[in-house]
Motif scaffolding. Structure first.
Motif, PDB file in Angstrom:
ATOM      1  N   ALA A  24      11.194  15.327   2.540  1.00  0.00           N
ATOM      2  CA  ALA A  24      12.241  14.350   2.249  1.00  0.00           C
ATOM      3  C   ALA A  24      12.448  13.403   3.426  1.00  0.00           C
ATOM      4  CB  ALA A  24      13.548  15.074   1.904  1.00  0.00           C
ATOM      5  N   LEU A  25      12.463  13.932   4.627  1.00  0.00           N
ATOM      6  CA  LEU A  25      12.607  13.098   5.823  1.00  0.00           C
ATOM      7  C   LEU A  25      11.415  12.155   5.972  1.00  0.00           C
ATOM      8  CD1 LEU A  25      14.185  12.406   8.395  1.00  0.00           C
ATOM      9  CD2 LEU A  25      12.905  14.227   9.535  1.00  0.00           C
ATOM     10  N   ALA A  26      10.220  12.658   5.727  1.00  0.00           N
ATOM     11  CA  ALA A  26       9.023  11.822   5.829  1.00  0.00           C
ATOM     12  C   ALA A  26       9.061  10.678   4.817  1.00  0.00           C
ATOM     13  CB  ALA A  26       7.768  12.667   5.629  1.00  0.00           C
ATOM     14  N   TRP A  27       9.533  10.929   3.610  1.00  0.00           N
ATOM     15  CA  TRP A  27       9.639   9.864   2.605  1.00  0.00           C
ATOM     16  C   TRP A  27      10.634   8.796   3.056  1.00  0.00           C
ATOM     17  CZ3 TRP A  27       6.565   8.484  -1.152  1.00  0.00           C
ATOM     18  CH2 TRP A  27       5.722   9.408  -1.732  1.00  0.00           C
ATOM     19  N   ASP A  31       9.547   4.988   3.876  1.00  0.00           N
ATOM     20  CA  ASP A  31      10.190   3.870   3.188  1.00  0.00           C
ATOM     21  C   ASP A  31      10.655   2.822   4.197  1.00  0.00           C
ATOM     22  OD1 ASP A  31      11.316   2.536   0.856  1.00  0.00           O
ATOM     23  OD2 ASP A  31      13.274   3.132   1.672  1.00  0.00           O
ATOM     24  N   GLY A  32      11.238   3.253   5.300  1.00  0.00           N
ATOM     25  CA  GLY A  32      11.685   2.318   6.336  1.00  0.00           C
ATOM     26  C   GLY A  32      10.525   1.596   7.007  1.00  0.00           C
ATOM     27  N   VAL A  33       9.441   2.327   7.279  1.00  0.00           N
ATOM     28  CA  VAL A  33       8.276   1.721   7.928  1.00  0.00           C
ATOM     29  C   VAL A  33       7.633   0.679   7.011  1.00  0.00           C
ATOM     30  CG1 VAL A  33       5.913   2.196   8.715  1.00  0.00           C
ATOM     31  CG2 VAL A  33       7.799   3.642   9.466  1.00  0.00           C
ATOM     32  N   ILE A  34       7.474   1.003   5.753  1.00  0.00           N
ATOM     33  CA  ILE A  34       6.855   0.067   4.812  1.00  0.00           C
ATOM     34  C   ILE A  34       7.729  -1.169   4.634  1.00  0.00           C
ATOM     35  CG2 ILE A  34       6.201  -0.245   2.393  1.00  0.00           C
ATOM     36  CD1 ILE A  34       5.163   2.631   2.456  1.00  0.00           C
ATOM     37  N   ALA A  35       9.027  -0.983   4.578  1.00  0.00           N
ATOM     38  CA  ALA A  35       9.929  -2.129   4.410  1.00  0.00           C
ATOM     39  C   ALA A  35       9.900  -3.035   5.650  1.00  0.00           C
ATOM     40  CB  ALA A  35      11.349  -1.636   4.143  1.00  0.00           C
ATOM     41  N   ALA A  36       9.725  -2.457   6.832  1.00  0.00           N
ATOM     42  CA  ALA A  36       9.748  -3.242   8.064  1.00  0.00           C
ATOM     43  C   ALA A  36       8.394  -3.858   8.410  1.00  0.00           C
ATOM     44  CB  ALA A  36      10.212  -2.365   9.222  1.00  0.00           C
ATOM     45  N   ALA A  37       7.319  -3.337   7.844  1.00  0.00           N
ATOM     46  CA  ALA A  37       5.975  -3.812   8.193  1.00  0.00           C
ATOM     47  C   ALA A  37       5.671  -5.127   7.487  1.00  0.00           C
ATOM     48  CB  ALA A  37       4.941  -2.761   7.798  1.00  0.00           C
ATOM     49  N   PRO A  38       4.949  -6.032   8.169  1.00  0.00           N
ATOM     50  CA  PRO A  38       4.521  -7.267   7.509  1.00  0.00           C
ATOM     51  C   PRO A  38       3.463  -6.958   6.446  1.00  0.00           C
ATOM     52  CG  PRO A  38       3.624  -7.146   9.733  1.00  0.00           C
ATOM     53  CD  PRO A  38       4.557  -5.990   9.570  1.00  0.00           C
ATOM     54  N   ALA A  39       3.323  -7.846   5.487  1.00  0.00           N
ATOM     55  CA  ALA A  39       2.398  -7.624   4.371  1.00  0.00           C
ATOM     56  C   ALA A  39       0.951  -7.494   4.847  1.00  0.00           C
ATOM     57  CB  ALA A  39       2.519  -8.753   3.368  1.00  0.00           C
TER      58      ALA A  39
END
Length: 84
Positions: A24-27, A31-39
């Protein structure tokens, strides 16, 4: 415990809870890393995540259980003070 087929892994409730909590923590972190990463970082990020998933899978399958680690402790203690 019903359904554990007599295997020790079925009786390790703490291990199941630990895996669930870490998943759960990893998800949430993912989610935060993907949202913050550029496309443009998407393909490299996906490759690295697949590698990490593979590594965790191998470690989960190969790593000894707590019961096996505890069974090996007396052997480590008895051989500690001996010299060849």
């Amino acid at each position: 415990m019903p359904g554990d087929n007599g295997l020790a892994e079925g009786r390790w409730l703490w291990r199941r809870l630990y895996v669930f909590a870490n998943s759960a923590l990893a998800w949430l972190v993912l989610d935060g890393v993907i949202a913050a990463a550029p496309a443009a970082a998407g393909p490299g990020l996906a490759r690295d995540l697949m590698g990490l998933l593979g590594l965790l899978g191998v470690l989960y399958l190969v790593a000894p259980t707590a019961q096996q680690l505890l069974a090996g402790l007396p052997g480590l203690r008895s051989g500690h003070g001996e010299r060849p």
